[in-house]
Every structure is written in structure tokens, then in C-alpha cells.
Design an enzyme around this catalytic site. Structure first.
Site, PDB file in Angstrom:
ATOM      1  N   HIS A  18      -4.119   9.501  31.368  1.00 28.51           N
ATOM      2  CA  HIS A  18      -4.513   8.045  31.148  1.00 28.51           C
ATOM      3  C   HIS A  18      -3.485   7.122  30.963  1.00 28.51           C
ATOM      4  O   HIS A  18      -3.240   6.210  31.341  1.00 28.51           O
ATOM      5  CB  HIS A  18      -5.583   8.187  29.762  1.00 28.51           C
ATOM      6  CG  HIS A  18      -6.684   8.905  30.176  1.00 28.51           C
ATOM      7  ND1 HIS A  18      -7.373   9.923  29.620  1.00 28.51           N
ATOM      8  CD2 HIS A  18      -7.796   8.839  31.275  1.00 28.51           C
ATOM      9  CE1 HIS A  18      -8.506  10.164  30.054  1.00 28.51           C
ATOM     10  NE2 HIS A  18      -8.795   9.455  30.929  1.00 28.51           N
ATOM     11  N   LYS A  42     -24.573   9.824  27.761  1.00 27.04           N
ATOM     12  CA  LYS A  42     -23.433  10.775  28.007  1.00 27.04           C
ATOM     13  C   LYS A  42     -23.143  11.098  26.590  1.00 27.04           C
ATOM     14  O   LYS A  42     -22.356  10.350  25.541  1.00 27.04           O
ATOM     15  CB  LYS A  42     -22.413   9.832  28.385  1.00 27.04           C
ATOM     16  CG  LYS A  42     -21.247  10.591  29.081  1.00 27.04           C
ATOM     17  CD  LYS A  42     -20.301   9.832  29.946  1.00 27.04           C
ATOM     18  CE  LYS A  42     -19.062  10.770  30.528  1.00 27.04           C
ATOM     19  NZ  LYS A  42     -17.914  10.071  31.132  1.00 27.04           N
ATOM     20  N   ARG A  91      -6.902  10.921  41.167  1.00 28.87           N
ATOM     21  CA  ARG A  91      -6.229  12.264  41.277  1.00 28.87           C
ATOM     22  C   ARG A  91      -6.405  12.967  42.430  1.00 28.87           C
ATOM     23  O   ARG A  91      -5.485  13.735  43.121  1.00 28.87           O
ATOM     24  CB  ARG A  91      -6.711  13.180  40.112  1.00 28.87           C
ATOM     25  CG  ARG A  91      -6.105  12.815  38.600  1.00 28.87           C
ATOM     26  CD  ARG A  91      -7.149  13.215  37.732  1.00 28.87           C
ATOM     27  NE  ARG A  91      -8.408  12.547  37.864  1.00 28.87           N
ATOM     28  CZ  ARG A  91      -9.332  12.889  36.752  1.00 28.87           C
ATOM     29  NH1 ARG A  91      -9.242  13.867  35.840  1.00 28.87           N
ATOM     30  NH2 ARG A  91     -10.586  12.479  37.160  1.00 28.87           N
ATOM     31  N   SER A 129      -9.969  15.351  31.022  1.00 32.35           N
ATOM     32  CA  SER A 129     -10.122  15.338  29.446  1.00 32.35           C
ATOM     33  C   SER A 129     -11.217  16.396  29.388  1.00 32.35           C
ATOM     34  O   SER A 129     -11.209  17.088  28.472  1.00 32.35           O
ATOM     35  CB  SER A 129     -11.117  14.173  29.210  1.00 32.35           C
ATOM     36  OG  SER A 129     -10.282  13.056  29.177  1.00 32.35           O
TER      37      SER A 129
HETATM   38  P1  ADP Z   1     -14.709   8.151  33.147  1.00 33.27           P
HETATM   39  O1  ADP Z   1     -15.963   8.938  32.479  1.00 33.27           O
HETATM   40  O2  ADP Z   1     -15.173   6.614  33.361  1.00 33.27           O
HETATM   41  O3  ADP Z   1     -14.306   8.885  34.447  1.00 33.27           O
HETATM   42  P2  ADP Z   1     -12.259   9.087  31.897  1.00 33.27           P
HETATM   43  O4  ADP Z   1     -11.784   8.836  30.735  1.00 33.27           O
HETATM   44  O5  ADP Z   1     -12.591  10.569  32.466  1.00 33.27           O
HETATM   45  O6  ADP Z   1     -13.618   7.925  32.026  1.00 33.27           O
HETATM   46  O7  ADP Z   1     -11.382   8.402  33.215  1.00 33.27           O
HETATM   47  C1  ADP Z   1     -11.012   7.131  33.129  1.00 33.27           C
HETATM   48  C2  ADP Z   1     -10.103   6.873  34.418  1.00 33.27           C
HETATM   49  O8  ADP Z   1      -8.866   7.509  33.964  1.00 33.27           O
HETATM   50  C3  ADP Z   1     -10.508   7.186  35.535  1.00 33.27           C
HETATM   51  O9  ADP Z   1     -10.138   6.199  36.510  1.00 33.27           O
HETATM   52  C4  ADP Z   1     -10.014   8.564  35.948  1.00 33.27           C
HETATM   53  O10 ADP Z   1      -9.836   8.557  37.319  1.00 33.27           O
HETATM   54  C5  ADP Z   1      -8.513   8.235  35.287  1.00 33.27           C
HETATM   55  N1  ADP Z   1      -7.863   9.453  34.895  1.00 33.27           N
HETATM   56  C6  ADP Z   1      -8.313  10.570  34.462  1.00 33.27           C
HETATM   57  N2  ADP Z   1      -7.350  11.549  34.168  1.00 33.27           N
HETATM   58  C7  ADP Z   1      -6.446  11.103  34.851  1.00 33.27           C
HETATM   59  C8  ADP Z   1      -5.107  11.920  35.194  1.00 33.27           C
HETATM   60  N3  ADP Z   1      -4.879  12.940  34.681  1.00 33.27           N
HETATM   61  N4  ADP Z   1      -4.351  11.014  35.829  1.00 33.27           N
HETATM   62  C9  ADP Z   1      -4.514   9.516  36.269  1.00 33.27           C
HETATM   63  N5  ADP Z   1      -5.757   9.315  36.135  1.00 33.27           N
HETATM   64  C10 ADP Z   1      -6.689   9.973  35.294  1.00 33.27           C
END
Ligand code: ADP
Length: 152
Positions: A18, A42, A91, A129
Site C-alpha cells: 500500500h 466486513k 497485483r 493484508s
Molecule cells: P480492499 O479491501 O479495498 O481491497 P485493501 O486495503 O486490501 O482494501 O487494498 C487497497 C488497495 O491497495 C487495493 O487497490 C489493492 O489492490 C491495493 N494493494 C493491496 N496490496 C497491495 C500490494 N502488495 N501492492 C500494491 N497494491 C496493493
């Protein structure tokens, strides 16, 4: 007109993936709103106040980044913030398929907002995450996967 982008997510917890997307996107916009979507359905691993605290801690030096929370549709939040862009990270092809559906529906609902995708940096392609949460559940060390200074 200011280029304002919203980077929505759960950040449960925030990872280096992120953080990397946020830092790489910053030069593209005047302001970036990192927004935690509060979805009643959620269940999160970390409470909202922790997730907010970490985001503030990581980005406190960056005046162009604002941390917010919202409920409801991301697209409505963008509207209320006068943001013209939604930022998402990609990803895998699974991410792409998922994001394509949401992005195209958002486009139909609010054509003025563009969704902008950044390909994730190769070193973070497997980082999520949910994997970080699994490691924590089993008492593993996640320090290399979360931004520096974040103690989970
Ligand atoms: P959501 O529940 O909306 O998927 P996340 O917190 O999991 O929320 O992810 C938010 C954003 O960050 C999404 O666009 C996700 O694809 C991106 N993201 C998550 N992990 C990574 C990573 N390792 N590299 C790049 N982008 C990521």
C-alpha cells in the site's frame, strides 16, 4: 482545478505494498486522500482507531496526503470530496478482474471520476493484508512487510 485522488481500502493492516502505491502515485496528483472504507458487513482484524493511527503515523510529514474514513459507496465519497480520481493497485489478474467490474460500474454511475491503476512494484506482488494477518495469528514476524516504524 486540483487533481484530487482517493485511495480507498481497508488497510487491515497497511502493508509496504500500500505504502509503495501511495508514494508512487503522489507525483501524479495535487492531493491524495487515503480513505478507510467502513463497511458494516466486513469484520476487520484491527480496530479502526489502530488502522487510522498507523496511516497518520506513516504519512504525517506529507502535507498533500489526508487520512479519512467513509461509509457507503466509494464513488459517493469521491463526489463529496470533489475527487476526480480513484487510485487502485494491481497485483494479479484476479485483482484486475475484480477491479474492472467495480471500475466500470463506477464509471457508469459517475462518468467524471476516473479510476487510475498502478501496477504493484514486483517486490510486493505477493504481499497482502490477509497474509500479514495470517502471519500475525501464528505469532510470526511481519516487520519486513509493514511500513517502517509500525509495531503491530
Ligand atoms: P480492499 O479491501 O479495498 O481491497 P485493501 O486495503 O486490501 O482494501 O487494498 C487497497 C488497495 O491497495 C487495493 O487497490 C489493492 O489492490 C491495493 N494493494 C493491496 N496490496 C497491495 C500490494 N502488495 N501492492 C500494491 N497494491 C496493493
Amino acid at each position: 482545478m486540483q487533481r484530487i485522488a482517493v485511495f480507498p481500502g481497508s488497510f487491515d493492516p497497511i502493508t509496504r505494498g500500500h505504502e509503495s502505491v501511495i508514494k508512487r502515485a503522489l507525483p501524479l496528483f495535487d492531493r491524495l486522500i487515503v480513505a478507510i472504507g467502513e463497511n458494516g458487513d466486513k469484520n476487520t482484524f484491527f480496530p479502526l482507531d489502530c488502522r487510522l493511527k498507523w496511516l497518520h503515523q506513516i504519512f504525517e510529514q506529507e502535507s498533500r496526503i489526508t487520512i479519512k474514513t467513509y461509509t457507503g459507496l466509494t464513488i459517493d465519497f469521491c463526489r463529496s470530496e470533489k475527487a476526480g480520481f480513484i487510485l487502485r493497485g494491481l497485483r494479479t489478474s484476479a485483482d484486475f478482474e475484480f477491479e474492472r467490474g467495480i471500475g466500470q460500474m463506477n464509471k457508469m454511475m459517475y462518468p467524471d471520476v476516473e479510476t487510475v491503476f498502478l501496477l504493484c512494484a514486483p517486490e510486493y506482488a505477493s504481499l497482502s493484508s490477509s497474509i500479514v494477518r495470517d502471519i500475525i495469528r501464528h505469532k510470526g514476524d511481519v516487520s519486513q512487510f509493514v511500513p517502517e516504524g509500525i509495531i503491530l
